[in-house]
Design an enzyme around this catalytic site. Structure first.
Site, PDB file in Angstrom:
ATOM      1  N   SER A 186       6.632   1.475   0.268  1.00  0.00           N
ATOM      2  CA  SER A 186       6.274   1.231  -1.133  1.00  0.00           C
ATOM      3  C   SER A 186       7.161   2.027  -2.106  1.00  0.00           C
ATOM      4  O   SER A 186       7.597   1.502  -3.127  1.00  0.00           O
ATOM      5  CB  SER A 186       4.795   1.532  -1.368  1.00  0.00           C
ATOM      6  OG  SER A 186       4.589   2.883  -1.642  1.00  0.00           O
ATOM      7  N   PRO A 226       0.828  -1.212   0.000  1.00  0.00           N
ATOM      8  CA  PRO A 226       0.000   0.000   0.000  1.00  0.00           C
ATOM      9  C   PRO A 226       0.865   1.266   0.000  1.00  0.00           C
ATOM     10  O   PRO A 226       1.920   1.298   0.635  1.00  0.00           O
ATOM     11  CB  PRO A 226      -0.825  -0.120   1.287  1.00  0.00           C
ATOM     12  CG  PRO A 226      -0.157  -1.158   2.110  1.00  0.00           C
ATOM     13  CD  PRO A 226       0.624  -2.041   1.193  1.00  0.00           C
ATOM     14  N   ASP A 277      14.750   2.758   4.914  1.00  0.00           N
ATOM     15  CA  ASP A 277      13.824   2.042   4.027  1.00  0.00           C
ATOM     16  C   ASP A 277      14.572   1.392   2.859  1.00  0.00           C
ATOM     17  O   ASP A 277      14.435   0.196   2.599  1.00  0.00           O
ATOM     18  CB  ASP A 277      12.748   2.988   3.467  1.00  0.00           C
ATOM     19  CG  ASP A 277      11.702   3.348   4.508  1.00  0.00           C
ATOM     20  OD1 ASP A 277      11.961   3.129   5.707  1.00  0.00           O
ATOM     21  OD2 ASP A 277      10.628   3.853   4.128  1.00  0.00           O
TER      22      ASP A 277
END
Ligand code: MEV
Length: 317
Positions: A108, A101, A152
């Protein structure tokens, strides 16, 4: 030429989001149940150099050159070509799909960049090493939100649980005793840039107070690392509660996230906290052995729009 396909997983931050931007340690792990994927096919009839992009998930179908220069997809493609020192690309089509999502704290954006960098470099017959792939995703993250810590792109590229400190070499976590998280989506979309920007403003107004909180979050991440590496994941529950309380204090939780945290704890979770940038997006709950399904159901009953049960283990690729 056959189609080339590359992918990258999502991620969760177990401990230390936000504080990691201010050089405190954090712990993150890949989430293999969700992935971003890039499929590249040569277009023998296309004009040399023409790259057409399709990302049905965000309703995008365009020639690369027509996208704004700072568009994350264009930025990822061009950053990859720069790193490869390639100026002429054979005409091709790139299709990007993702089950991660968007704006939900599961990485993402970074996963799409990693999949693109891997796919393009493989397509051109010059596969890039992880270190460069991660650096490309970082460049694009800087467009998403000016001051990314780099956690990330790091965890998504290396695909294993990491202890991360900004600017320092990646440390893979030892996980002698795997453990299970339930991820609950609040259904509220919140770009990381907003939460990170809000925290920066408050940090600027009260540096001393915020540095104290970030330092305390860093200590929590260090204690969590010790518990994980000693094979005592059950000790993470209290640390999650403390981490969530600090995230509430710096203003990045929300009524929905707090509600899901309480629902998970009532259903037997050993600990729960928001996960990622916050203000929306996902939370995580530590499940006792065999308790994941009950917690997932409780989260759905409390309004979670999606739940994922995922295991943190030594090597997840
Ligand atoms: C986002 O996944 C984690 C944050 O700490 C931002 C960052 O580390 O760049 C909120």
């Amino acid at each position: 030429m056959p189609a080339i396909s590359a992918s990258a997983p999502g991620k969760i931050i177990l401990f230390g989001e936000h504080a990691v931007v201010y050089s405190q340690p954090a712990i993150a792990a890949p989430v293999l149940q969700v992935r971003a994927k890039a499929i590249l096919t040569a277009d023998p009839r296309g004009k040399p150099g023409s790259v057409s992009l399709q990302a049905p998930g965000i309703g995008l179908e365009a020639e690369l050159q027509t996208l704004p220069q700072r568009h994350p997809l264009r930025a990822a493609v061009e950053a990859t070509l720069r790193r490869l020192d390639v100026t002429h690309v054979p005409a091709c089509n790139i299709r990007i799909t993702s089950t991660i999502p968007v704006a939900a704290g599961l990485g993402s954006g970074a996963a799409v960049s990693v999949a693109l960098a891997r796919g393009i470099s493989a397509f051109l017959g010059k596969p890039l090493p992880d270190e460069i792939v991660s650096a490309i995703a970082y460049e694009v993250e800087e467009i998403h939100h000016g001051t990314p810590s780099g956690i990330d792109n790091t965890v998504i590229t290396c695909g294993m649980p990491v202890f991360f400190v900004r600017g320092e070499p990646i440390e893979q976590l030892r996980v002698p005793e795997p453990f299970t998280y339930v991820i609950g989506d609040s259904g509220v979309r919140s770009p990381t840039a907003i939460a990170v920007g809000d925290v920066r403003q408050r940090w600027e107004a009260d540096r001393l107070g915020y540095e104290r909180i970030f330092g305390a979050i860093g200590e929590i991440a260090r204690s969590a690392r010790a518990a994980i590496e000693q094979g005592k994941p059950q000790e993470l529950g209290g640390l999650m509660a403390a981490n969530h309380a600090y995230l509430q204090q710096i203003g990045v939780s929300s009524a929905q996230l707090d509600g899901l945290v309480v629902a998970a704890l009532n259903a037997g979770a050993q600990g729960a906290k928001l996960c990622g940038g916050g203000l929306g997006g996902n939370m995580i709950a530590l499940a006792p052995a065999g308790g994941g399904a009950k917690i997932a159901q409780a989260l759905q009953d409390a309004g979670a729009t999606r739940t994922i049960i995922t295991e943190v283990k030594q090597r997840s690729t």
